[in-house]
Enzyme design. Sequence first.
Site, PDB file in Angstrom:
ATOM      1  N   GLY A 134      10.985  51.829  15.758  1.00 53.84           N
ATOM      2  CA  GLY A 134      12.100  51.288  15.365  1.00 53.84           C
ATOM      3  C   GLY A 134      12.574  49.904  15.101  1.00 53.84           C
TER       4      GLY A 134
ATOM      5  N   SER B  54      27.676  48.677  -3.406  1.00 55.76           N
ATOM      6  CA  SER B  54      28.471  49.362  -2.014  1.00 55.76           C
ATOM      7  C   SER B  54      29.976  49.932  -2.240  1.00 55.76           C
ATOM      8  CB  SER B  54      28.075  48.210  -1.472  1.00 55.76           C
ATOM      9  OG  SER B  54      30.259  48.573  -0.550  1.00 55.76           O
TER      10      SER B  54
ATOM     11  N   ARG C  67      33.397  59.414   1.052  1.00 61.51           N
ATOM     12  CA  ARG C  67      32.375  59.778  -0.110  1.00 61.51           C
ATOM     13  C   ARG C  67      32.145  61.281  -0.321  1.00 61.51           C
ATOM     14  NH1 ARG C  67      28.440  55.853   3.041  1.00 61.51           N
ATOM     15  NH2 ARG C  67      29.480  53.906   2.531  1.00 61.51           N
TER      16      ARG C  67
HETATM   17  C1  LIG Z   1      21.395  50.998   0.323  1.00 58.56           C
HETATM   18  C2  LIG Z   1      21.378  51.551   1.037  1.00 58.56           C
HETATM   19  C3  LIG Z   1      23.512  50.534   1.792  1.00 58.56           C
HETATM   20  C4  LIG Z   1      23.762  50.779   3.632  1.00 58.56           C
HETATM   21  N1  LIG Z   1      24.928  50.197   3.555  1.00 58.56           N
HETATM   22  C5  LIG Z   1      25.303  50.898   4.992  1.00 58.56           C
HETATM   23  C6  LIG Z   1      26.276  49.821   4.937  1.00 58.56           C
HETATM   24  O1  LIG Z   1      27.113  49.246   3.673  1.00 58.56           O
HETATM   25  N2  LIG Z   1      26.855  50.113   6.250  1.00 58.56           N
HETATM   26  C7  LIG Z   1      26.532  51.181   6.635  1.00 58.56           C
HETATM   27  O2  LIG Z   1      27.373  51.433   8.043  1.00 58.56           O
HETATM   28  N3  LIG Z   1      25.813  51.657   6.493  1.00 58.56           N
HETATM   29  C8  LIG Z   1      24.957  51.199   5.575  1.00 58.56           C
HETATM   30  N4  LIG Z   1      24.764  51.930   5.541  1.00 58.56           N
HETATM   31  C9  LIG Z   1      23.624  53.058   5.993  1.00 58.56           C
HETATM   32  C10 LIG Z   1      22.892  52.794   7.589  1.00 58.56           C
HETATM   33  O3  LIG Z   1      22.315  51.199   6.416  1.00 58.56           O
HETATM   34  C11 LIG Z   1      21.406  53.199   7.841  1.00 58.56           C
HETATM   35  O4  LIG Z   1      22.297  54.530   8.655  1.00 58.56           O
HETATM   36  C12 LIG Z   1      21.821  52.703   9.362  1.00 58.56           C
HETATM   37  O5  LIG Z   1      21.060  50.614   9.030  1.00 58.56           O
HETATM   38  C13 LIG Z   1      19.917  52.680   9.685  1.00 58.56           C
HETATM   39  O6  LIG Z   1      20.043  52.591  10.938  1.00 58.56           O
HETATM   40  P1  LIG Z   1      18.966  52.760  12.055  1.00 58.56           P
HETATM   41  O7  LIG Z   1      18.735  51.796  12.571  1.00 58.56           O
HETATM   42  O8  LIG Z   1      18.896  54.348  12.261  1.00 58.56           O
HETATM   43  O9  LIG Z   1      17.309  53.229  11.243  1.00 58.56           O
HETATM   44  P2  LIG Z   1      16.520  52.081   9.559  1.00 58.56           P
HETATM   45  O10 LIG Z   1      16.695  51.088   9.901  1.00 58.56           O
HETATM   46  O11 LIG Z   1      16.192  52.908   8.715  1.00 58.56           O
HETATM   47  O12 LIG Z   1      15.291  51.831  10.875  1.00 58.56           O
HETATM   48  C14 LIG Z   1      13.621  52.794  11.524  1.00 58.56           C
HETATM   49  C15 LIG Z   1      12.843  52.062  11.626  1.00 58.56           C
HETATM   50  O13 LIG Z   1      11.874  52.705  12.019  1.00 58.56           O
HETATM   51  C16 LIG Z   1      10.965  51.988  11.832  1.00 58.56           C
HETATM   52  N5  LIG Z   1       9.852  54.284  11.159  1.00 58.56           N
HETATM   53  C17 LIG Z   1      10.348  55.137  11.122  1.00 58.56           C
HETATM   54  N6  LIG Z   1       9.420  55.989  11.487  1.00 58.56           N
HETATM   55  C18 LIG Z   1       8.385  55.404  11.663  1.00 58.56           C
HETATM   56  C19 LIG Z   1       6.940  55.965  11.989  1.00 58.56           C
HETATM   57  N7  LIG Z   1       6.486  57.091  12.271  1.00 58.56           N
HETATM   58  N8  LIG Z   1       6.336  55.157  13.546  1.00 58.56           N
HETATM   59  C20 LIG Z   1       6.604  53.645  13.201  1.00 58.56           C
HETATM   60  N9  LIG Z   1       7.921  53.272  12.755  1.00 58.56           N
HETATM   61  C21 LIG Z   1       8.621  54.009  12.031  1.00 58.56           C
HETATM   62  C22 LIG Z   1      10.912  52.081  10.715  1.00 58.56           C
HETATM   63  O14 LIG Z   1       9.848  50.957  10.404  1.00 58.56           O
HETATM   64  C23 LIG Z   1      12.200  50.958  11.327  1.00 58.56           C
HETATM   65  O15 LIG Z   1      11.796  50.214  11.263  1.00 58.56           O
HETATM   66  C24 LIG Z   1      23.223  51.837   4.028  1.00 58.56           C
HETATM   67  C25 LIG Z   1      22.072  52.570   3.938  1.00 58.56           C
HETATM   68  C26 LIG Z   1      21.936  52.663   2.647  1.00 58.56           C
HETATM   69  C27 LIG Z   1      20.447  52.959   1.828  1.00 58.56           C
END
Ligand SMILES: Cc1cc2nc3c(=O)[nH]c(=O)nc-3n(C[C@H](O)[C@H](O)[C@H](O)COP(=O)(O)OP(=O)(O)OC[C@H]3O[C@@H](n4cnc5c(N)ncnc54)[C@H](O)[C@@H]3O)c2cc1C
Lengths: 249, 644
Positions: free
Chosen positions: B40, B284, B337
């Site tokens: 990820g 947002s 929310r």
């Molecule tokens: C539209 C939207 C707006 C948001 N706005 C906000 C905000 O304003 N403020 C806030 O705090 N939060 C916000 N959130 C929530 C927040 O964006 C997410 O919870 C957070 O970015 C998740 O980050 P992460 O690094 O955990 O995962 P992600 O950013 O989802 O990254 C997942 C990574 O894992 C990789 N991956 C997944 N499965 C596999 C696999 N099987 N094999 C290889 N790679 C894989 C993907 O390629 C990716 O690189 C928002 C969410 C959404 C949907």
Amino acid sequence: MKLTLKIWRQKNSQDKGKMVEYKLNDVSADMSFLEMLDVLNEELTLKGEDPVAFDHDCREGICGMCSLYINGKPHGPKQTTTCQLHMRSFNDGDTIYIEPWRAKAFPVVKDLAVDRGAFDRIIQAGGYISVNTGVTVDANEIPIAKEIADKAFDAATCIGCGACVAACKNASAMLFVSAKVSQFTLLPQGKAERKRRVEAMVEQMDEEGFGACTNTGACAAECPKEISLENIARLNREYLFAKLTSNNV
Amino acid sequence: MTLDAKIPEGPLSEKWSKHKFNLKLVNPANKRKYDIIVVGTGLAGASAAASLAELGYNVKVFCFQDSPRRAHSIAAQGGINAAKNYQNDGDSIYRLFYDTVKGGDYRAREANVHRLAEVSVNIIDQCVAQGVPFAREYGGLLSNRSFGGAQVSRTFYARGQTGQQLLLGAYSALSRQVATGKVKLYTRTEMLDLVLVDGKARGIVTRNMVTGAIESHSAHAVLLCTGGYGNVFFLSTNAMGSNVTATWRAHKKGAYFGNPCFTQIHPTCIPVSGAHQSKLTLMSESLRNDGRVWVPREKEDAEKIRKGTLKANDLSEEKRYYFLEERYPSFGNLVPRDVASRNAKLVCDDQLGVNSEGQAVYLDFRDAIKRDGEDTIRAKYGNLFDMYQQITDENPYKVPMKIYPAVHYTMGGLWVDYNLMTTVPGCYALGEANFSDHGANRLGASALMQGLADGYFVIPYTIGDYLANMPATKVDASHPEFKKAEEEVKQRINTLLSINGQKTVDEYHKELGKIMWDYCGMARNEKGLQFAKQRIAEIKAEFWKNVKVTGNNEEFNQSLEKALRVADFIELGALMVEDALQRKESCGGHFREEYQTEDGEAQRDDNNFAHVAAWEYKGDDQPEVLHQEKLVFENVKLTQRSYK
Ligand SMILES: Cc1cc2nc3c(=O)[nH]c(=O)nc-3n(C[C@H](O)[C@H](O)[C@H](O)COP(=O)(O)OP(=O)(O)OC[C@H]3O[C@@H](n4cnc5c(N)ncnc54)[C@H](O)[C@@H]3O)c2cc1C
Ligand code: SF4
Ligand code: FES
């Protein structure tokens, strides 16, 4: 509405590829362009045919993954990303041509999906500020004039989609590179490495096989994030400055 | 196995510093002998990979997109919280901690949340140093806004593209390490299994999405930073590729799954427009700072609006029902929310909805534009308004936006201890992939904070403690355990490709999603959940007999990619329902209709349910076993959450 689609089909990077025609009969104006392709792919799958491969992920115009060349324009008739293009921009009975980005530096992976790894390698060459985790000062100790911060932000909104390259007759990546160079040149945090950065990024850009910039401006006209040509001018100045005062001192 | 959260002793505010001091260190020269896999490249993965590489470890990073910069974090809009108290409005680490525990309806671990609040301030410093262009005031200092569930302004933002800017910051740090050779990057590569050797996580099996090659990668530890599983509902605000496969596979190899039924339904999304809909778009939450939420007071007016014979702007003030402002006078439109979403559902259930489907409420900027001028509103939300107009063909400067709740975030995820380690030694989970800090409801702008906290400031310390106790000897990727896992993956793929049934993967995904939304969504009850349980079992059985996946493995095959993901979503869906059935209380985003107060608020049962539900996989045809981690609250008093 009813549509005729002419889509580039290419099994893999070695395959020669060709345009193939498809008909769709029941397209609603509220669908996004990619949802229209979803419908086509469902039909193809049920017939046991190979669905059309295309890149996409966020479908919100921000990840930069979608990349179609639609009726001779990257991301189609409007200045947005393909995923934000809706079928209400087309008319009943239209024929739509859909092709991948075409550039030597972006080889086709399959059908409409291309490899944009070259952009990552340009960033790896210098698109960063060298600061390790935890080795920082309090954020408000670096005041930055709002105008400057806003300008840096404008440059930083580039989504790395590659439409600028696809739009350019020379397949130049100048707009993309200049956006990153500008962001860091404008900010005080980025000043220390400015010479090394611009030289390294331009060198990598050339190495990847992108073409030269001849200032036609097709890139900025098609950029979904409205990255301005001003950035290219800034890159040119930075590059010249770096070369004139070389040795990185 | 008993669950040990490894929460350090001592007073709350000293736990993390003491713990850091007590953790074992790997000396600098030895770090280069250890390999770490990071799956990820979102905020959690990119920040972890960059920081670990800077420390000297060898890191391999994986993502399924064509570039690490496209991880789903890029789409976050509104902002990131930090207890900087730059506005001098009474914020503090303790207040951020308190708001988060309360916002989560007292179902999160105090110690984790306090640590999160502590490191929040370092995150902003880090991002600014990387050149993240946060919004600023004319004086040059950083600007803040307020978000739901808080009464102070502690949210840092970069117009409506905060996630993009933060992720590009982390991506640039990651890219710098790729250039040094400390990070090896694998794009378009999907993890399909976790590999254990002698009970420890020692690597993963992946599929190269361009060539179909099934490969093994070995390491000393594996970090899953693979995001949330909101796409189990088919329609959600998550990116199309977001999936549960990595964490689900780890679950099947022994990692307990924490609170799977805790999902967040975001109140402000663009309503569904038709059956072709492939995903939902978030508007947002920051919009609730200036937009007022309302529906017509009378059913007759709502009916006319639905038919198009009455326009929103023509409805006089007294005929408008500002339901959040009226019901929650002190928080108004800024209630958390879960509360905002449930209230939107309630008014629509009362037939006050305002789009043709009756599934929408207004978010109106008329008064804000009158007060501040259109330019001010444009400066704050311009890109969101543009996006809205592009999708709906309506101009929100002139007519109120229509919004409806949609699945947005999953608080549940792999259970982790204080060190972010799952129940599989050496396998860690960071970011949205773990269950940790948000309890039963996440506050806005706290996911970005948590992802970066985990990656920049927690894992670089805690992983050292594990590696320091482990010999640096490597396991070869040709070890029989890897071969076994590869064979299993190949078999799964071959089965999917050979079924050649009558229904597409998307058809099954939509069917599953509808069941989840109807029975395990904004409101849940025993009867509905029992029904869902049975239906999901049927869908699973049918899927494996009747799905149609085209093409073969040795090519770029998006149909196969989807099939592998949906197969796992179906199994996860069943566990979510099981978890929702077992939690006989309402808390945060988990609203069991049987358990509500007289005025319709969530009724917790702290005596019986102040715990984390952690599920253990026991085999495909066995029920999962429930373990409980009791939550101990030593610092905050459990009260009925009130935003009135
Ligand atoms: C539209 C939207 C707006 C948001 N706005 C906000 C905000 O304003 N403020 C806030 O705090 N939060 C916000 N959130 C929530 C927040 O964006 C997410 O919870 C957070 O970015 C998740 O980050 P992460 O690094 O955990 O995962 P992600 O950013 O989802 O990254 C997942 C990574 O894992 C990789 N991956 C997944 N499965 C596999 C696999 N099987 N094999 C290889 N790679 C894989 C993907 O390629 C990716 O690189 C928002 C969410 C959404 C949907
Ligand atoms: S400059 Fe514009 S067109 Fe080019 S990659 Fe960036 S966003 Fe895309
Ligand atoms: S799919 Fe993300 S920008 Fe189009």
